[in-house]
Design an enzyme around this catalytic site. Sequence first.
Site, PDB file in Angstrom:
ATOM      1  N   LYS A 147     -21.259  17.479   8.693  1.00  0.00           N
ATOM      2  CA  LYS A 147     -20.230  17.882   9.642  1.00  0.00           C
ATOM      3  C   LYS A 147     -19.963  16.737  10.626  1.00  0.00           C
ATOM      4  O   LYS A 147     -20.888  16.155  11.190  1.00  0.00           O
ATOM      5  CB  LYS A 147     -20.674  19.139  10.409  1.00  0.00           C
ATOM      6  CG  LYS A 147     -19.720  19.586  11.492  1.00  0.00           C
ATOM      7  CD  LYS A 147     -18.376  19.980  10.897  1.00  0.00           C
ATOM      8  CE  LYS A 147     -17.424  20.473  12.003  1.00  0.00           C
ATOM      9  NZ  LYS A 147     -16.084  20.776  11.466  1.00  0.00           N
ATOM     10  N   SER A 170       0.824  -1.206   0.000  1.00  0.00           N
ATOM     11  CA  SER A 170       0.000   0.000   0.000  1.00  0.00           C
ATOM     12  C   SER A 170       0.863   1.263   0.000  1.00  0.00           C
ATOM     13  O   SER A 170       1.641   1.484  -0.906  1.00  0.00           O
ATOM     14  CB  SER A 170      -0.954  -0.034   1.195  1.00  0.00           C
ATOM     15  OG  SER A 170      -2.149   0.640   0.900  1.00  0.00           O
TER      16      SER A 170
END
Length: 323
Positions: free
Chosen positions: A175, A123
């Site tokens: 949010k 990765s």
Amino acid sequence: MSLDADLIVERRRLRRALTKWRVAAVLAAAAAIGALVVGLDGPGFVEKRQAHIARIPITGLIRADRERLKMIEEVAKSGAKAVIVAIDSPGGTVTGSDSLHTAIRRLAEKRPVVALVEGMAASGAYAAALGADEIIAGRNSIVGSVGVIVQFPNVSGLLDSVGVKVEEVKSTPLKAAPSAFVPTSPEARQALQSVVDDSYAWFKDLVKTRRSLDDSLAQTVSSGRVWTGAQALELKLVDRLGDQEAAVAWLAETHGIDKTLPVRDWQASRSATDEIRLSTRVLAWLAEAAGWPVLAQNLRTEASALSTTLDGVLAVWHPPAGQ
């Protein structure tokens, strides 16, 4: 004044003197250990100026690390004639991996750089390896895991079972989403997916460009799985199989680097958090030795609280639980 009173005064005086000596001993020992720790960081000034092959280890989880980036810049100004980036890492944050890749690319513009996969370059660690001019891997090293992921806990079911509800007031629905305290909404999941998709597109394009792959092969190697070094060679994810000796040989063959040059490890200075954690543990040990168990336990608690976590979008690989 009675004899008993004199003894009490004398004992108090001795106790105060003993406490002062204990504190002085603790401070002196801490200073000595601190000086020793600082002295163990990286090669000395003279060695840095001498001709050598720099070896930069990339191990553990990769995150934003200003000290390591600064160290890579210093390698380019040193007497290093070439660089071996020795990697054994499952990856880390996308931001940290991107920054490390960029720093290695800049270094490669000034010095020959070869990446050596000693155990794992998965990765984000593979993204870092792509910054080198050549990638060498061990026959059974782990390579690949091209992909990104966002993971977050959701304990809303547990809270419901114990009768606890977390209320919130926020400016917009997205949010602070996702939240561990409420089920993830479709809108929040879609927003996160767009972030993952964008980072994934960056990663795939990086692999395709740096390894000169066609669309079909780029799609194959970007499936998110890992490969052995031998498999990675067939898929063009690495250039050859070998170890540090092979890396030095490549530097000599392609860039005329003297194979007899010493290979010297470069270590980044510890971050402020690492230094505080180490110092706190040392002080805890000294407090225990001085007979202050309560202080020692408090210091150990503080050191544990300084553990670093990885937040945000990750480019990291680990086997499934239980394997």
